[in-house]
Scaffold this active site. Sequence first.
Site, PDB file in Angstrom:
ATOM      1  N   SER A 274       0.831  -1.127   0.055  1.00 33.91           N
ATOM      2  CA  SER A 274      -0.026   0.415   0.387  1.00 33.91           C
ATOM      3  C   SER A 274       0.639   1.771   0.033  1.00 33.91           C
ATOM      4  CB  SER A 274      -0.657  -0.315   1.254  1.00 33.91           C
ATOM      5  OG  SER A 274      -1.628   1.672   1.292  1.00 33.91           O
TER       6      SER A 274
ATOM      7  N   ASN B 291       9.278   8.407   4.142  1.00 33.54           N
ATOM      8  CA  ASN B 291       8.540   9.150   3.895  1.00 33.54           C
ATOM      9  C   ASN B 291       7.693   9.927   4.649  1.00 33.54           C
ATOM     10  OD1 ASN B 291       5.320   7.982   3.602  1.00 33.54           O
ATOM     11  ND2 ASN B 291       6.568   5.898   3.671  1.00 33.54           N
TER      12      ASN B 291
ATOM     13  N   CYS C 223      -1.974   4.441  11.623  1.00 36.86           N
ATOM     14  CA  CYS C 223      -1.797   5.525  11.084  1.00 36.86           C
ATOM     15  C   CYS C 223      -2.789   6.303  12.945  1.00 36.86           C
ATOM     16  CB  CYS C 223      -3.300   5.738  10.254  1.00 36.86           C
ATOM     17  SG  CYS C 223      -4.448   5.531  10.094  1.00 36.86           S
TER      18      CYS C 223
ATOM     19  N   THR D 234       5.524   1.280   8.432  1.00 40.28           N
ATOM     20  CA  THR D 234       7.141   1.597   8.296  1.00 40.28           C
ATOM     21  C   THR D 234       7.626   1.680   9.670  1.00 40.28           C
ATOM     22  OG1 THR D 234       6.431   3.624   7.705  1.00 40.28           O
ATOM     23  CG2 THR D 234       7.083   2.879   6.361  1.00 40.28           C
TER      24      THR D 234
HETATM   25  C1  FMN Z   1       5.596   6.106   0.480  1.00 34.76           C
HETATM   26  C2  FMN Z   1       5.582   5.483   1.020  1.00 34.76           C
HETATM   27  C3  FMN Z   1       3.924   5.399   1.366  1.00 34.76           C
HETATM   28  C4  FMN Z   1       3.159   4.800   2.282  1.00 34.76           C
HETATM   29  N1  FMN Z   1       2.152   4.622   2.046  1.00 34.76           N
HETATM   30  C5  FMN Z   1       1.486   3.343   2.610  1.00 34.76           C
HETATM   31  C6  FMN Z   1      -0.573   3.740   3.390  1.00 34.76           C
HETATM   32  O1  FMN Z   1      -1.161   4.767   1.882  1.00 34.76           O
HETATM   33  N2  FMN Z   1      -1.137   2.490   3.705  1.00 34.76           N
HETATM   34  C7  FMN Z   1       0.115   1.651   4.070  1.00 34.76           C
HETATM   35  O2  FMN Z   1      -0.869   0.688   4.971  1.00 34.76           O
HETATM   36  N3  FMN Z   1       0.930   1.444   3.956  1.00 34.76           N
HETATM   37  C8  FMN Z   1       1.706   2.278   3.416  1.00 34.76           C
HETATM   38  N4  FMN Z   1       3.352   2.728   3.642  1.00 34.76           N
HETATM   39  C9  FMN Z   1       4.277   1.602   3.999  1.00 34.76           C
HETATM   40  C10 FMN Z   1       4.646   0.133   3.170  1.00 34.76           C
HETATM   41  O3  FMN Z   1       3.218  -0.707   2.308  1.00 34.76           O
HETATM   42  C11 FMN Z   1       4.824  -1.413   3.527  1.00 34.76           C
HETATM   43  O4  FMN Z   1       4.226  -1.188   4.323  1.00 34.76           O
HETATM   44  C12 FMN Z   1       7.392  -0.707   4.302  1.00 34.76           C
HETATM   45  O5  FMN Z   1       7.258   0.682   3.819  1.00 34.76           O
HETATM   46  C13 FMN Z   1       7.346  -1.882   4.107  1.00 34.76           C
HETATM   47  O6  FMN Z   1       7.749  -2.272   3.525  1.00 34.76           O
HETATM   48  P1  FMN Z   1       8.543  -1.954   1.754  1.00 34.76           P
HETATM   49  O7  FMN Z   1      10.443  -2.041   3.002  1.00 34.76           O
HETATM   50  O8  FMN Z   1       8.899  -2.983   0.853  1.00 34.76           O
HETATM   51  O9  FMN Z   1       8.411  -0.407   1.383  1.00 34.76           O
HETATM   52  C14 FMN Z   1       4.153   3.471   2.386  1.00 34.76           C
HETATM   53  C15 FMN Z   1       5.335   3.399   2.373  1.00 34.76           C
HETATM   54  C16 FMN Z   1       6.090   4.225   1.760  1.00 34.76           C
HETATM   55  C17 FMN Z   1       7.499   3.828   1.139  1.00 34.76           C
END
Ligand code: FMN
Lengths: 319, 291
Positions: free
Chosen positions: A21, A69, A133, A198
């Site tokens: 997401s 972010n 959130c 995150t």
């Molecule tokens: C730019 C950005 C926006 C994100 N927006 C959301 C979001 O709207 N909802 C959500 O549940 N997680 C959001 N995340 C978290 C990611 O879905 C994910 O859980 C997290 O980044 C870890 O995975 P990754 O290391 O593969 O990015 C966001 C992450 C990034 C980097």
Amino acid sequence: MVDMSTTLAGTVLPNPVMTASGCAANGKELNRFFPVTDLGAFVTKTVMLDPRSGRPTPRMAETSSGMLNSIGLQGPGIDAFVEHDLAWLAERGARVLVSVAGNTAEEFGEVVQRLVASPAFSCVVGVEANISCPNVANRGLVFACDPVSSEQVVRIVRTRVPEGVPVVAKLTPDVTDIVAVAEAAVRAGADGLTMINTLLGIVIDTDLLRPQLAGVTGGLSGPAVRPVAVRAVWQVVAAMREGRLPTAPVIGVGGVRTGRDALELVAAGAAAVQVGTATFNDPSAPRRVLAELEAEVARHGVDRFADLVGIAHDRMVRP
Amino acid sequence: MSAGVVQTPGEVVANRRVGAYHHLTVTAPGLAELAHPGQFAAFAVGGETSATLLRRCFSIHRVRPTGTYGGTLDVVVAAHGPGTQWLTGLRTHDAVDVVGPLGRPFPLPADPVPCVLVGGGYGSAPLFWLAEALRERGCPVEIVLGAASEDRLFGVVEARRSADRVHVTTDDGSAGTRGRVTAVLGEVLERTGAAVAYACGPMAMLRAVTEVASAHGAVAQVAVEESMACGVGVCMTCVMPVTGNDGVTRMVRSCVEGPVFRGDRVRWDAFADGICRVPDDAVGAPRAGGH
Ligand SMILES: Cc1cc2nc3c(=O)[nH]c(=O)nc-3n(C[C@H](O)[C@H](O)[C@H](O)COP(=O)(O)O)c2cc1C
Ligand SMILES: Cc1cc2nc3c(=O)[nH]c(=O)nc-3n(C[C@H](O)[C@H](O)[C@H](O)COP(=O)(O)OP(=O)(O)OC[C@H]3O[C@@H](n4cnc5c(N)ncnc54)[C@H](O)[C@@H]3O)c2cc1C
Ligand code: FES
């Protein structure tokens, strides 16, 4: 041929790879690089009740093997989302995991109600409650940092989503005891768990000597957080295997860049895997990870992807 | 959003130093046919296992659909941080993954009206190609190039080939008129009766060009440079407040709805101290008591 299918609380997906997401928008952009219908499921950007502008910029800071972010859940609001974005995904024939959030537990319920009422709901294979959130009703404390708030949200979402459509709760690793939050979510009716969102961080701009993000704090993601994700999945799945909480499928996310990275989460117990930040490096990453994961499964000489889920718990050498 | 985009494992054909910049030519089969002036390309940096994950974006300076190396793409890179240093250090035959063309190009006028093109520093990179496209349509074109110093001007010779007249300004007076581009822009707009002022360069310059253009009854079309993590529209890091045809301000993604915007639609009032705030009247702006 390897059988890559996976089952999430009764829903069978042709393969276990998804977008994460907020890292894939709502499909149109990535569909220029690969058909989003190739994925086990497409996970949409978290949508809330009303349109949201998000935070001021700069909203991002690059870090070693990752980034911070602070987007602030920018989005069009649920009504515009179902009319434009979900409808587009439904038309393509994508399987969609819709990520929802609210400022209060009740608002989660309102978002889900409008989602379920939409004609495009037929493409929805699950609802991901982004409880990482802030809860406006609880001094802005993140829902998923508190088992009671987590439970409230999951209960409301579960009652409003029709039977047979799984509800998964997305957890933050920024807690002392993630198993306790996972337990609260599962006992409140969550059919599955997504881990991890995150991790909170700050980057200082060393020229200006002030925080680089306009919003000061941001969420850390990317390969740098992968061991944290593997640990979170491991701890929760271990607790399930020991009978400390009811068994529920886990979707692993955090730092997946290659099929081998995905396999780490799978071996730790994830029945599906999401690819987030790596997509910014390579817009084809989710599709490529799927192909690479398939090759990894074949390399281990098993016919079914499902046979590798949680295998590291069995293979662990107990000292 | 322009639909056609390619992701390609490019190969460096040439890397030449030009003043303070590096002029990079890479193979990018299929990209040239899709590209238009004002669009950009996103480069992965550091190789496949790089710990520097985010793409670096550069205005497309030129494209060649065919040639000795097949299709190629040219960009002009200023070595700044680790990513651009890696790129400027590339040698012939090195591999670099490229995604493009991205974003919306400069809109071209339907009639052969006079146009003025303004480039700040490496911001001139996409302008010569634009000038040629405009002249093909019969538009008289003058170019204003500005930079801090002479070594930071890019493409003065190329400008003379692609425009009817070229004006140069430098902050330190090492070339052309001493001062900013706005020191000469008013006079150029006035004399040419330009209908459109196209600009690419630092945000402060784009804002100033917009003001001068508006004062002279010209439309400013500016190519912005916002911090981008993905360049392809999926991360929402590159947003800025822009007012739409309906008069409503939204935080829009500069990588897909831009990088070219009408200057008078950009909410310059939101930019200050290196931060861009969300204007109170923007769609979905935070309300009192939280979001
Ligand atoms: C730019 C950005 C926006 C994100 N927006 C959301 C979001 O709207 N909802 C959500 O549940 N997680 C959001 N995340 C978290 C990611 O879905 C994910 O859980 C997290 O980044 C870890 O995975 P990754 O290391 O593969 O990015 C966001 C992450 C990034 C980097
Ligand atoms: C549409 C567009 C066109 C551009 N055209 C050119 C060009 O033709 N020539 C040129 O030299 N530069 C251009 N830039 C700026 C260039 O992208 C940055 O200088 C570069 O990304 C900095 O990377 P770095 O590793 O050197 O710096 P770092 O500061 O280490 O970069 C860290 C992160 O911040 C982002 N970032 C930092 N500065 C900028 C910036 N000024 N703009 C956008 N993102 C930034 C980077 O992409 C990266 O993700 C353009 C930027 C955009 C958005
Ligand atoms: S840079 Fe990612 S959405 Fe624009």
